[in-house]
Design a protein around this motif. Structure first.
Motif, PDB file in Angstrom:
ATOM      1  N   GLU A 119       0.914  -1.232  -0.048  1.00  0.00           N
ATOM      2  CA  GLU A 119       0.106   0.006  -0.084  1.00  0.00           C
ATOM      3  C   GLU A 119       0.877   1.213   0.132  1.00  0.00           C
ATOM      4  OE1 GLU A 119      -2.478  -0.638   3.368  1.00  0.00           O
ATOM      5  OE2 GLU A 119      -3.789  -2.298   2.357  1.00  0.00           O
ATOM      6  N   LEU A 120       1.910   1.158   0.666  1.00  0.00           N
ATOM      7  CA  LEU A 120       2.847   2.242   0.853  1.00  0.00           C
ATOM      8  C   LEU A 120       3.565   2.515  -0.665  1.00  0.00           C
ATOM      9  CD1 LEU A 120       4.871   4.533   1.988  1.00  0.00           C
ATOM     10  CD2 LEU A 120       6.349   2.779   2.697  1.00  0.00           C
ATOM     11  N   GLN A 121       3.871   1.384  -1.279  1.00  0.00           N
ATOM     12  CA  GLN A 121       4.601   1.634  -2.465  1.00  0.00           C
ATOM     13  C   GLN A 121       3.650   1.985  -3.446  1.00  0.00           C
ATOM     14  OE1 GLN A 121       6.142  -2.518  -2.438  1.00  0.00           O
ATOM     15  NE2 GLN A 121       8.342  -1.714  -2.028  1.00  0.00           N
ATOM     16  N   HIS A 122       2.415   1.588  -3.554  1.00  0.00           N
ATOM     17  CA  HIS A 122       1.466   2.143  -4.298  1.00  0.00           C
ATOM     18  C   HIS A 122       1.470   3.533  -4.442  1.00  0.00           C
ATOM     19  CE1 HIS A 122      -2.174   1.795  -6.895  1.00  0.00           C
ATOM     20  NE2 HIS A 122      -2.848   2.744  -6.188  1.00  0.00           N
ATOM     21  N   TRP A 123       1.294   4.037  -2.961  1.00  0.00           N
ATOM     22  CA  TRP A 123       1.095   5.554  -2.917  1.00  0.00           C
ATOM     23  C   TRP A 123       2.269   6.231  -3.236  1.00  0.00           C
ATOM     24  CZ3 TRP A 123       3.276   9.402  -0.339  1.00  0.00           C
ATOM     25  CH2 TRP A 123       2.663  10.592   0.041  1.00  0.00           C
ATOM     26  N   GLN A 124       3.489   5.724  -2.991  1.00  0.00           N
ATOM     27  CA  GLN A 124       4.731   6.477  -3.446  1.00  0.00           C
ATOM     28  C   GLN A 124       4.886   6.606  -4.904  1.00  0.00           C
ATOM     29  OE1 GLN A 124       8.133   5.626  -0.184  1.00  0.00           O
ATOM     30  NE2 GLN A 124       7.864   4.129  -1.530  1.00  0.00           N
ATOM     31  N   THR A 125       4.204   5.446  -5.856  1.00  0.00           N
ATOM     32  CA  THR A 125       4.157   5.289  -7.108  1.00  0.00           C
ATOM     33  C   THR A 125       3.251   6.524  -7.659  1.00  0.00           C
ATOM     34  OG1 THR A 125       4.661   3.084  -7.317  1.00  0.00           O
ATOM     35  CG2 THR A 125       3.461   4.020  -9.484  1.00  0.00           C
ATOM     36  N   LYS A 126       2.260   6.826  -6.933  1.00  0.00           N
ATOM     37  CA  LYS A 126       1.475   7.991  -7.255  1.00  0.00           C
ATOM     38  C   LYS A 126       2.125   9.292  -6.988  1.00  0.00           C
ATOM     39  CE  LYS A 126      -2.618   6.011  -8.404  1.00  0.00           C
ATOM     40  NZ  LYS A 126      -3.769   5.976  -7.476  1.00  0.00           N
ATOM     41  N   ARG A 127       2.827   9.339  -5.894  1.00  0.00           N
ATOM     42  CA  ARG A 127       3.368  10.624  -5.489  1.00  0.00           C
ATOM     43  C   ARG A 127       4.705  10.747  -6.678  1.00  0.00           C
ATOM     44  NH1 ARG A 127       8.345  12.511  -5.427  1.00  0.00           N
ATOM     45  NH2 ARG A 127       9.130  10.640  -4.074  1.00  0.00           N
ATOM     46  N   LEU A 128       5.287   9.842  -7.034  1.00  0.00           N
ATOM     47  CA  LEU A 128       6.372  10.132  -7.977  1.00  0.00           C
ATOM     48  C   LEU A 128       5.668  10.704  -9.395  1.00  0.00           C
ATOM     49  CD1 LEU A 128       8.617   6.954  -7.586  1.00  0.00           C
ATOM     50  CD2 LEU A 128       9.438   9.264  -7.572  1.00  0.00           C
ATOM     51  N   LEU A 129       4.725  10.100  -9.706  1.00  0.00           N
ATOM     52  CA  LEU A 129       4.002  10.503 -10.964  1.00  0.00           C
ATOM     53  C   LEU A 129       3.433  11.971 -10.602  1.00  0.00           C
ATOM     54  CD1 LEU A 129       2.044   7.286 -12.071  1.00  0.00           C
ATOM     55  CD2 LEU A 129       4.178   8.127 -13.085  1.00  0.00           C
ATOM     56  N   ALA A 130       2.975  12.463  -9.632  1.00  0.00           N
ATOM     57  CA  ALA A 130       2.548  13.458  -9.477  1.00  0.00           C
ATOM     58  C   ALA A 130       3.871  14.700  -9.449  1.00  0.00           C
ATOM     59  CB  ALA A 130       1.612  13.832  -8.308  1.00  0.00           C
ATOM     60  N   THR A 131       4.684  14.394  -9.015  1.00  0.00           N
ATOM     61  CA  THR A 131       6.150  15.055  -8.810  1.00  0.00           C
ATOM     62  C   THR A 131       6.590  15.424 -10.117  1.00  0.00           C
ATOM     63  OG1 THR A 131       6.480  14.242  -6.537  1.00  0.00           O
ATOM     64  CG2 THR A 131       8.202  15.518  -7.862  1.00  0.00           C
ATOM     65  N   GLU A 171       6.938   0.650   8.766  1.00  0.00           N
ATOM     66  CA  GLU A 171       6.964   0.287  10.370  1.00  0.00           C
ATOM     67  C   GLU A 171       6.695   1.705  11.134  1.00  0.00           C
ATOM     68  OE1 GLU A 171      10.141  -3.318  10.430  1.00  0.00           O
ATOM     69  OE2 GLU A 171      10.906  -1.197  10.694  1.00  0.00           O
ATOM     70  N   ASN A 172       7.002   2.798  10.553  1.00  0.00           N
ATOM     71  CA  ASN A 172       6.649   4.075  11.244  1.00  0.00           C
ATOM     72  C   ASN A 172       5.397   4.646  11.123  1.00  0.00           C
ATOM     73  OD1 ASN A 172       9.144   5.218  13.000  1.00  0.00           O
ATOM     74  ND2 ASN A 172      10.018   4.138  11.177  1.00  0.00           N
ATOM     75  N   LEU A 173       4.689   4.076   9.929  1.00  0.00           N
ATOM     76  CA  LEU A 173       3.436   4.794   9.573  1.00  0.00           C
ATOM     77  C   LEU A 173       2.431   4.556  10.501  1.00  0.00           C
ATOM     78  CD1 LEU A 173       3.348   4.228   5.835  1.00  0.00           C
ATOM     79  CD2 LEU A 173       3.038   6.475   6.858  1.00  0.00           C
ATOM     80  N   ALA A 174       1.329   5.426  10.793  1.00  0.00           N
ATOM     81  CA  ALA A 174       0.294   5.423  11.412  1.00  0.00           C
ATOM     82  C   ALA A 174      -0.635   4.316  10.906  1.00  0.00           C
ATOM     83  CB  ALA A 174      -0.522   6.617  11.862  1.00  0.00           C
ATOM     84  N   SER A 175      -1.500   3.489  11.711  1.00  0.00           N
ATOM     85  CA  SER A 175      -2.395   2.773  10.848  1.00  0.00           C
ATOM     86  C   SER A 175      -3.351   3.362  10.228  1.00  0.00           C
ATOM     87  CB  SER A 175      -3.130   1.785  12.253  1.00  0.00           C
ATOM     88  OG  SER A 175      -3.720   2.864  12.985  1.00  0.00           O
ATOM     89  N   GLY A 176      -3.855   2.856   9.177  1.00  0.00           N
ATOM     90  CA  GLY A 176      -4.958   3.535   8.289  1.00  0.00           C
ATOM     91  C   GLY A 176      -4.291   3.826   7.156  1.00  0.00           C
ATOM     92  N   PRO A 177      -5.030   4.428   5.870  1.00  0.00           N
ATOM     93  CA  PRO A 177      -4.523   4.553   4.664  1.00  0.00           C
ATOM     94  C   PRO A 177      -3.463   5.689   4.678  1.00  0.00           C
ATOM     95  CG  PRO A 177      -7.005   4.927   4.670  1.00  0.00           C
ATOM     96  CD  PRO A 177      -6.548   4.730   6.293  1.00  0.00           C
ATOM     97  N   VAL A 178      -2.396   5.596   3.870  1.00  0.00           N
ATOM     98  CA  VAL A 178      -1.246   6.589   3.735  1.00  0.00           C
ATOM     99  C   VAL A 178      -1.757   8.019   3.209  1.00  0.00           C
ATOM    100  CG1 VAL A 178       0.939   6.969   2.754  1.00  0.00           C
ATOM    101  CG2 VAL A 178       0.030   4.653   3.297  1.00  0.00           C
ATOM    102  N   THR A 179      -1.356   9.067   3.909  1.00  0.00           N
ATOM    103  CA  THR A 179      -1.691  10.350   3.633  1.00  0.00           C
ATOM    104  C   THR A 179      -0.630  11.120   3.250  1.00  0.00           C
ATOM    105  OG1 THR A 179      -1.991  11.088   5.736  1.00  0.00           O
ATOM    106  CG2 THR A 179      -4.032  10.111   4.673  1.00  0.00           C
ATOM    107  N   ARG A 180      -0.728  12.224   2.975  1.00  0.00           N
ATOM    108  CA  ARG A 180       0.427  13.389   2.908  1.00  0.00           C
ATOM    109  C   ARG A 180       0.950  13.542   4.253  1.00  0.00           C
ATOM    110  NH1 ARG A 180      -1.223  17.841   1.685  1.00  0.00           N
ATOM    111  NH2 ARG A 180       0.888  18.947   0.710  1.00  0.00           N
TER     112      ARG A 180
END
Length: 233
Positions: free
Chosen positions: A33-45, A117-126
């Motif tokens: 889920e994190l890696q999927h979010w990061q892919t979207k972030r890379l495409l946005a940047t 391991e440091n992310l809070a539980s739940g969906p990844v957000t900015r």
């Protein structure tokens, strides 16, 4: 040459240890889920590069083969089996590119695991991503990731200039499949094809390096407002 092969084996061992850790710690799903979010972030940047017909193949290679939410364990297992023979059939420059890619891949995976391991539980957000990024306290490793990305881009640009490399990859496609290293061959061929018509690699790599370094520095400086781009996750 032996040093390059030793480094490749070391990176593969490290990646394997990381894969085992994610399984034991039950991190596979949140990591994806994190890696999927990061892919979207890379495409946005780097939306301008992604929209460019010239740069899209290279962007696709970086995302799909290095940063995307994929399991590279099969490719790594194939590599481990054929490393001793690689020096005989692959040009040194291609081996150097492969070594850089594997180092970048294993380092990125380690950084992703730390984030997970440091992310809070739940969906990844900015907000949750920025907080976890700072909590990881690994600015040196983040800088190394950027340096490796730059090196890999330059290396791949040099590889495509090797005389006969296109023919070598084409002729080795069937033998690679028969030898059980098809995913490894696809990785090498994908990198070659994506950079073959790139032209001046600096026009592609430098915007990425500049933006990623600026974003890293802004995140660790905890700049306000949040420096991460807004996008639909």
């Amino acid at each position: 040459m032996s040093l390059i092969l030793d480094n490749i084996i070391q990176h593969l061992h490290h990646a394997n240890e990381l894969h085992e850790h994610t399984q034991k710690a039950q991190l596979i799903q949140p990591l994806r889920e994190l890696q999927h979010w990061q892919t979207k972030r890379l495409l946005a940047t780097h939306q301008d590069l992604w929209q460019s017909k010239r740069f899209r193949p290279a962007m696709g290679f970086f995302i799909d083969e290095l940063y995307g939410p994929q399991d590279f364990s099969q490719r790594d297992q194939e590599l481990a089996r054929v490393v001793p023979k690689m020096a005989k059939i692959i040009p040194k420059q291609a081996l150097e590119s492969l070594e850089a890619a594997l180092r970048l891949n294993s380092l990125s995976l380690a950084l992703d695991i730390a984030l997970t391991e440091n992310l809070a539980s739940g969906p990844v957000t900015r907000k949750s991503y920025a907080l976890a990024y700072v909590q990881c306290d690994n600015q040196e490793q983040r800088e190394e990731q950027i340096v490796l990305l730059e090196r890999l881009g330059v290396d791949l640009a040099d590889v495509v200039k090797i005389k006969g490399i296109s023919t070598l990859l084409m002729l080795s496609r069937k033998p690679a499949k028969m030898a059980g290293v098809e995913s490894l061959h696809k990785f090498l061929e994908s990198g070659f094809k994506s950079f073959k018509k790139l032209g001046n690699v600096d026009e592609f790599i430098q915007p990425i390096i500049t933006r990623e370094r600026a974003l890293k520095n802004a995140l660790f400086a905890q700049q306000v407002p949040n420096p991460l781009p807004e996008f639909e996750a």
